[in-house]
Design a protein around this motif. Structure first.
Motif, PDB file in Angstrom:
ATOM      1  N   ARG A   1      34.139  50.716   0.997  1.00  0.00           N
ATOM      2  CA  ARG A   1      33.259  50.172   2.015  1.00  0.00           C
ATOM      3  C   ARG A   1      31.831  49.980   1.505  1.00  0.00           C
ATOM      4  N   SER A   2      31.388  50.973   0.719  1.00  0.00           N
ATOM      5  CA  SER A   2      30.013  50.886   0.214  1.00  0.00           C
ATOM      6  C   SER A   2      29.891  49.814  -0.874  1.00  0.00           C
ATOM      7  N   LYS A   3      31.048  49.390  -1.429  1.00  0.00           N
ATOM      8  CA  LYS A   3      31.008  48.405  -2.521  1.00  0.00           C
ATOM      9  C   LYS A   3      30.915  46.961  -2.010  1.00  0.00           C
ATOM     10  N   VAL A   4      31.233  46.754  -0.719  1.00  0.00           N
ATOM     11  CA  VAL A   4      31.321  45.387  -0.211  1.00  0.00           C
ATOM     12  C   VAL A   4      29.992  44.646  -0.311  1.00  0.00           C
ATOM     13  N   SER A   5      28.889  45.323   0.072  1.00  0.00           N
ATOM     14  CA  SER A   5      27.614  44.610   0.051  1.00  0.00           C
ATOM     15  C   SER A   5      27.165  44.362  -1.391  1.00  0.00           C
ATOM     16  N   ALA A   6      27.527  45.294  -2.305  1.00  0.00           N
ATOM     17  CA  ALA A   6      27.206  45.079  -3.726  1.00  0.00           C
ATOM     18  C   ALA A   6      27.982  43.877  -4.258  1.00  0.00           C
ATOM     19  N   MET A   7      29.256  43.753  -3.838  1.00  0.00           N
ATOM     20  CA  MET A   7      30.078  42.616  -4.238  1.00  0.00           C
ATOM     21  C   MET A   7      29.458  41.314  -3.714  1.00  0.00           C
ATOM     22  N   GLY A   8      28.981  41.360  -2.451  1.00  0.00           N
ATOM     23  CA  GLY A   8      28.341  40.185  -1.864  1.00  0.00           C
ATOM     24  C   GLY A   8      27.104  39.789  -2.647  1.00  0.00           C
ATOM     25  N   SER A   9      26.272  40.786  -3.014  1.00  0.00           N
ATOM     26  CA  SER A   9      25.050  40.482  -3.773  1.00  0.00           C
ATOM     27  C   SER A   9      25.393  39.892  -5.136  1.00  0.00           C
TER      28      SER A   9
ATOM     29  N   PHE B   1      34.771  40.193   8.967  1.00  0.00           N
ATOM     30  CA  PHE B   1      34.359  40.758  10.251  1.00  0.00           C
ATOM     31  C   PHE B   1      35.415  41.749  10.758  1.00  0.00           C
ATOM     32  N   ALA B   2      36.677  41.325  10.691  1.00  0.00           N
ATOM     33  CA  ALA B   2      37.764  42.189  11.164  1.00  0.00           C
ATOM     34  C   ALA B   2      37.850  43.461  10.323  1.00  0.00           C
ATOM     35  N   ALA B   3      37.701  43.310   9.008  1.00  0.00           N
ATOM     36  CA  ALA B   3      37.777  44.471   8.117  1.00  0.00           C
ATOM     37  C   ALA B   3      36.659  45.460   8.421  1.00  0.00           C
ATOM     38  N   GLY B   4      35.464  44.920   8.750  1.00  0.00           N
ATOM     39  CA  GLY B   4      34.347  45.798   9.079  1.00  0.00           C
ATOM     40  C   GLY B   4      34.521  46.463  10.432  1.00  0.00           C
ATOM     41  N   ARG B   5      34.980  45.678  11.394  1.00  0.00           N
ATOM     42  CA  ARG B   5      35.110  46.138  12.769  1.00  0.00           C
ATOM     43  C   ARG B   5      36.222  47.183  12.900  1.00  0.00           C
ATOM     44  N   CYS B   6      37.346  46.931  12.249  1.00  0.00           N
ATOM     45  CA  CYS B   6      38.515  47.801  12.415  1.00  0.00           C
ATOM     46  C   CYS B   6      38.608  48.866  11.330  1.00  0.00           C
ATOM     47  N   ARG B   7      37.560  48.959  10.491  1.00  0.00           N
ATOM     48  CA  ARG B   7      37.536  49.965   9.423  1.00  0.00           C
ATOM     49  C   ARG B   7      38.805  49.910   8.564  1.00  0.00           C
ATOM     50  N   LEU B   8      39.106  48.708   8.090  1.00  0.00           N
ATOM     51  CA  LEU B   8      40.336  48.528   7.308  1.00  0.00           C
ATOM     52  C   LEU B   8      40.205  49.030   5.879  1.00  0.00           C
ATOM     53  N   LEU B   9      38.965  49.150   5.394  1.00  0.00           N
ATOM     54  CA  LEU B   9      38.797  49.534   3.990  1.00  0.00           C
ATOM     55  C   LEU B   9      38.550  51.034   3.859  1.00  0.00           C
ATOM     56  N   PRO B  10      39.110  51.655   2.789  1.00  0.00           N
ATOM     57  CA  PRO B  10      38.814  53.067   2.544  1.00  0.00           C
ATOM     58  C   PRO B  10      37.325  53.268   2.222  1.00  0.00           C
ATOM     59  N   ASP B  11      36.832  54.485   2.477  1.00  0.00           N
ATOM     60  CA  ASP B  11      35.402  54.773   2.336  1.00  0.00           C
ATOM     61  C   ASP B  11      34.809  54.345   0.996  1.00  0.00           C
ATOM     62  N   PHE B  12      35.538  54.633  -0.098  1.00  0.00           N
ATOM     63  CA  PHE B  12      34.939  54.359  -1.420  1.00  0.00           C
ATOM     64  C   PHE B  12      34.768  52.862  -1.654  1.00  0.00           C
TER      65      PHE B  12
ATOM     66  N   LEU C   1      31.202  36.289  -0.921  1.00  0.00           N
ATOM     67  CA  LEU C   1      29.891  36.407  -0.271  1.00  0.00           C
ATOM     68  C   LEU C   1      30.023  36.346   1.250  1.00  0.00           C
ATOM     69  N   VAL C   2      30.771  35.365   1.734  1.00  0.00           N
ATOM     70  CA  VAL C   2      30.935  35.206   3.180  1.00  0.00           C
ATOM     71  C   VAL C   2      31.710  36.388   3.773  1.00  0.00           C
ATOM     72  N   PHE C   3      32.693  36.881   3.012  1.00  0.00           N
ATOM     73  CA  PHE C   3      33.431  38.077   3.444  1.00  0.00           C
ATOM     74  C   PHE C   3      32.460  39.246   3.647  1.00  0.00           C
ATOM     75  N   ALA C   4      31.555  39.420   2.683  1.00  0.00           N
ATOM     76  CA  ALA C   4      30.597  40.534   2.761  1.00  0.00           C
ATOM     77  C   ALA C   4      29.665  40.388   3.960  1.00  0.00           C
ATOM     78  N   VAL C   5      29.290  39.134   4.268  1.00  0.00           N
ATOM     79  CA  VAL C   5      28.436  38.882   5.440  1.00  0.00           C
ATOM     80  C   VAL C   5      29.169  39.305   6.708  1.00  0.00           C
ATOM     81  N   GLY C   6      30.416  38.836   6.848  1.00  0.00           N
ATOM     82  CA  GLY C   6      31.220  39.190   8.012  1.00  0.00           C
ATOM     83  C   GLY C   6      31.427  40.684   8.114  1.00  0.00           C
ATOM     84  N   PHE C   7      31.670  41.311   6.959  1.00  0.00           N
ATOM     85  CA  PHE C   7      31.932  42.752   6.930  1.00  0.00           C
ATOM     86  C   PHE C   7      30.741  43.548   7.456  1.00  0.00           C
TER      87      PHE C   7
END
Lengths: 90, 199
Positions: free
Chosen positions: A25-33, A12-23, B38-44
């Motif tokens: 950021r788009s990979k996070v949801s793919a990693m989650g899947s 949540f913090a990483a998303g909110r505070c834009r802690l990750l570089p652009d390239f 997975l949970v990290f990605a949800v929060g993100f």
């Protein structure tokens, strides 16, 4: 438990505070899947490997239907009750 | 995404059925890491949505309690029907705390309480989503718009959102999104907490 909550807050913090570089950021949801697919595969693996679970599937299915009906009815009743109470107060 | 979820589960089932992998060999570091990822990605994805906060602020204050009522109602409802299907209260509570998000709750419960209870959680929450798809319109008509958000639980922010939107009004659609978001955040918090009660 600490791992889950830590990962949730960190994400949540990483998303909110834009802690990750652009390239990245788009990979996070793919990693989650990908993680979800791995986890569901392992869940399927342990379900399929367990003779007792395979044998119990019809019973588990019936229990699951009842529990699902319970969750829906419980949540509908509480929210409905609260809206009625709120309406009366106004 | 749904077919990916179902096919990875089915692939695992088939492999397990034919290969008979002993339980001990599946659990290792990998599931824990994957779960954290997975949970990290949800929060993100929730943190990244800047409009989320503006949307929540636009809601009447009284409606902010709705997801917490849904959470309590889901858990209590599952515990209440537990005796009908001989599921102990703590286990029923865990199943109810999936709030309809079957993929995450299924894996969370199976990691902490074993594959049998994980399977029950997965199935019950799949059925909950199905019930929500079938009955949201009826609930809206019979009990009022705000109540139509309840059946979908956590899925009110994605799968059942279009159904809530179609059977209510724009403000309720907003409430559905907010409620589904809060319940999604609650799943990885409440399940590990309740899992301690089972042990």
């Amino acid at each position: 438990m600490a791992l889950m909550i830590g990962a949730l807050i960190l994400g949540f913090a990483a998303g909110r505070c834009r802690l990750l570089p652009d390239f990245l950021r788009s990979k996070v949801s793919a990693m989650g899947s990908l993680a979800l697919i791995v986890l569901l595969f392992t869940l399927g693996l342990s379900m399929g490997s367990d003779e007792q679970i395979i044998a119990a599937l019809p019973v588990l299915g019936l229990k699951a239907v009842l529990l699902a009906v319970g969750t829906v009815m419980g949540s509908v009743l509480l929210v409905w009750g609260a809206t009625r109470l709120g309406g009366r107060r106004r | 995404m749904t077919w990916k979820i179902l096919s990875s589960l089915a692939a695992g089932l088939l492999c397990g059925f034919f290969l008979r992998v002993p339980e001990g060999e599946i659990v290792g570091l990998a599931p824990d890491l994957a779960l954290a990822a997975l949970v990290f990605a949800v929060g993100f994805s929730l943190g990244e949505d800047e409009q989320l906060w503006a949307k929540v602020k636009a809601l009447p204050k009284a409606l902010l309690a709705v997801p917490f009522l849904i959470a309590a109602g889901s858990i209590l409802g599952a515990v209440a029907v537990g005796p009908l299907c001989s599921v102990p209260p703590a286990e029923a509570a865990l199943v109810g705390a999936g709030f309809g998000w079957y993929s995450l709750s299924g894996v969370l419960v199976s990691q902490s309480c074993g594959a049998a209870l994980g399977t029950l959680t997965l199935l019950a929450n799949i059925f909950r989503e199905t019930l929500a798809i079938l009955f949201t319109a009826v609930v809206a008509k019979r009990f009022g718009n705000a109540v139509a958000v309840a059946p979908g639980g956590a899925t009110a922010m994605d799968v059942t959102l279009p159904i809530v939107a179609a059977s209510t009004d724009p403000q309720t659609a907003l409430l559905a999104f907010y409620s589904g978001t809060v319940l999604s955040i609650l799943v990885p918090i409440v399940i590990p907490f309740l899992a301690k009660l089972v042990h």
